[in-house]
Write an enzyme that holds these catalytic residues in place. Structure first.
Site, short mmCIF file in Angstrom:
data_model
loop_
_atom_site.label_atom_id
_atom_site.label_comp_id
_atom_site.label_asym_id
_atom_site.label_seq_id
_atom_site.Cartn_x
_atom_site.Cartn_y
_atom_site.Cartn_z
N SER A 205 36.14 40.43 41.65
CA SER A 205 35.76 41.36 42.71
C SER A 205 36.89 42.35 42.92
O SER A 205 37.95 42.23 42.32
CB SER A 205 35.47 40.60 44.00
OG SER A 205 36.69 40.17 44.56
N LYS A 206 36.65 43.28 43.83
CA LYS A 206 37.64 44.34 44.10
C LYS A 206 39.00 43.78 44.47
O LYS A 206 40.02 44.42 44.28
CB LYS A 206 37.14 45.22 45.24
CG LYS A 206 36.07 46.19 44.79
CD LYS A 206 36.04 47.41 45.71
CE LYS A 206 34.82 48.26 45.42
NZ LYS A 206 33.69 47.94 46.28
N ARG A 207 39.02 42.58 45.03
CA ARG A 207 40.30 41.95 45.40
C ARG A 207 41.22 41.83 44.19
O ARG A 207 42.43 41.86 44.30
CB ARG A 207 40.05 40.53 45.92
CG ARG A 207 39.72 40.42 47.37
CD ARG A 207 39.62 38.97 47.78
NE ARG A 207 38.71 38.20 46.93
CZ ARG A 207 39.08 37.22 46.12
NH1 ARG A 207 40.34 36.86 46.04
NH2 ARG A 207 38.18 36.57 45.39
N HIS A 208 40.60 41.63 43.01
CA HIS A 208 41.41 41.42 41.81
C HIS A 208 41.90 42.73 41.20
O HIS A 208 42.89 42.76 40.49
CB HIS A 208 40.60 40.66 40.76
CG HIS A 208 40.15 39.31 41.22
ND1 HIS A 208 38.85 39.04 41.60
CD2 HIS A 208 40.85 38.17 41.38
CE1 HIS A 208 38.77 37.77 41.97
NE2 HIS A 208 39.96 37.22 41.85
#
Ligand code: GLU
Length: 489
Positions: free
Chosen positions: A254-257
């Site tokens: 996800s965008k977190r990564h």
């Protein structure tokens, strides 16, 4: 083996890198086995909060950019068109009608309110969720009455009430499920639009798809689709679910990564062949230790049977490294062309660039390939070669442009470089620096460092002699002269 594979994106989000990986596998399977790669737009979810025409453009741009232009799709058409689901509604209705006629599906008149109430009761009782099949057991008379009243209805699949059904997945092996676990799913909504399950099965059948290659996250849908194939009396395709792509913490990517939208990787300056290489290794391995491969090398080794079951980890550092490796393998003329938009965007060269800028760029490429990971590194690395630096970096100035020794080094260099009018080659630059060091009776290192900071404004960069040759005598002398103002006593 005849192979027809499809990539079936929905324009409800910017194409995801994990999703485009499916397209890479599709394309490889089609090319490897001499088949066709089809791309179909699954646009039945028209919720304006999700559906956006710009996502269609992004899907097109991404496929073309990757060099995996489909053989058949909405852009160029093909024998099984249209390739856009919203233009195929009659086919879904036809299939639903055929199922009703054979008692394999039924009209459901339950209202939203009734279904919500049913779900609330199921929750309160702690029983399983799913449609309670009330309309499946309507008598003929009741059915006739409801139909005459003209009430809106959905069409649901009449899932077998007992027994098991199975399918074979090329990656995950034999899968068997209990029919009682499958809901009487809606196939056609009350507005006449199909659900994903009906549309995907009807289209895969009519388009002659032989292998359904998609992410493992679609596996929960497969039992429903297998039952639908059975009910329609159609042969199932070969199922190929490719393993999930996870972030470094083994959670869903996800965008977190980091970036997940494919177009972001394009904008960040990755090369198409690096993205292709990286994405195919998310799930497939060539069977030896090789990692950096051209598309042709991958194609030679590719085999659908080589797809593993283990989740793939999306390692951003590895992608960056791999991009650098592909940059170093890239033809220099092409690399210059790929760098141009990044330099123009940063205002470092014109758009279109002047002839002189093009020449400088061509000369710079061989010096810079070792230092580049992304095309977007080009502006910072190359700026000093197109524009005179406005000021030196502070550390460089402190170290190499301070004191009377620095001043005499500079003065000697200005003199030495301007004493000759011939074009400045790397050899000539080296020889000039050697001469200056000798005349001052010092080692050449301080001369090299002083010249580098004076001419490029920084302490880092490619080999100085080559860099000076790219700049040319005139610019070198001008910058050396200007740097005299930078010297601090
Ligand atoms: N439209 C689905 C998607 O957005 C396709 C899933 C499938 O390949 O069956 O990915």
């Amino acid at each position: 083996m005849s192979v027809r594979v499809r990539y079936a994106p929905s324009p409800t989000g910017s194409p995801h890198v994990g999703n485009l990986r499916t397209a890479v596998f599709d394309w490889l399977a089609a090319r490897k086995y001499g088949g066709q790669f089809i791309t179909r737009l699954e646009d039945t979810d028209r919720d304006p909060k999700r559906y956006k025409p710009e996502y269609i453009r992004e899907i097109e741009e991404s496929l073309i950019w990757l060099g995996i232009t489909p053989d058949e799709w909405w852009v160029s058409g093909g024998p099984c068109g249209p390739y856009i689901q919203s233009e195929r509604l009659h086919l879904y209705r036809e299939a639903a009608d055929a199922l009703i006629a054979r008692n394999m599906a039924y009209r459901c008149y339950c209202t939203e309110e009734r279904l919500a109430e049913m779900r609330a009761q199921q929750q309160a009782a702690g029983t399983g969720t799913g449609y309670d099949r009330r309309c499946r057991w309507l008598t003929d008379t009741e059915r006739l009455r409801l139909s005459e009243e003209g009430l809106p209805y959905t069409v649901r699949l009449a899932v077998p009430l007992e027994g098991t059904t199975g399918y074979t997945d090329l990656v995950f092996g034999d899968v068997t499920f209990d029919n009682r676990t499958v809901d009487d799913q809606v196939l056609l909504k009350s507005n006449g639009w199909p659900t994903y399950h009906l549309a995907v099965v009807v289209d895969d059948h009519h388009m002659g798809i032989t292998h359904v290659i998609r992410g493992e996250d679609w596996m929960p849908s497969t039992p429903k689709q297998v039952l639908l194939y059975g009910a329609l009396g159609w042969d199932q395709p070969v199922w190929v679910h490719i393993p999930l792509t996870l972030g470094s913490d083994r959670k869903k990517l996800s965008k977190r990564h980091g970036a997940t939208q494919f177009v972001d990787f394009i904008r960040m300056g990755y090369l198409p062949e690096a993205m292709f290489n990286f994405m195919v290794l998310l799930g497939w391995a060539p069977g030896d230790d090789r990692e950096v491969m051209t598309v042709a090398e991958i194609l030679e080794r590719f085999d659908l049977n080589g797809i593993g079951r283990n989740p793939a980890i999306f390692d951003y550092d590895k992608l960056r490294w791999m991009n650098g490796e592909h940059i170093r393998r890239c033809d220099h003329g092409r690399l210059a062309e790929l760098c141009r938009p990044f330099l123009a965007e940063a205002g470092i060269i014109g758009d279109p660039p002047s002839e002189e800028e093009n020449e400088t760029l061509a000369a710079l490429i061989p010096l810079m390939v070792e230092r580049m990971h992304l095309l977007s590194d080009a502006p910072a690395l190359m700026a000093p070669y197109f524009r005179d630096p406005e000021e030196p970096d502070a550390a460089g100035r402190r170290k190499w442009l301070t004191g009377s020794d620095a001043r005499s080094r500079l003065t000697a260099c200005v003199e030495a470089f301007s004493s000759d009018g011939s074009p400045l080659t790397a050899e000539c630059a080296e020889e000039t620096i050697n001469r200056v060091a000798e005349s001052l009776g010092i080692p050449r290192a301080p001369v090299i460092h002083t010249v580098r900071v004076a001419v490029t404004g920084t302490m880092v960069g490619p080999g100085l002699f080559e860099a000076l040759a790219v700049l040319g005598r005139e610019r070198v002398v001008r910058r050396l002269q200007r740097a005299q103002e930078w010297v601090v006593e």
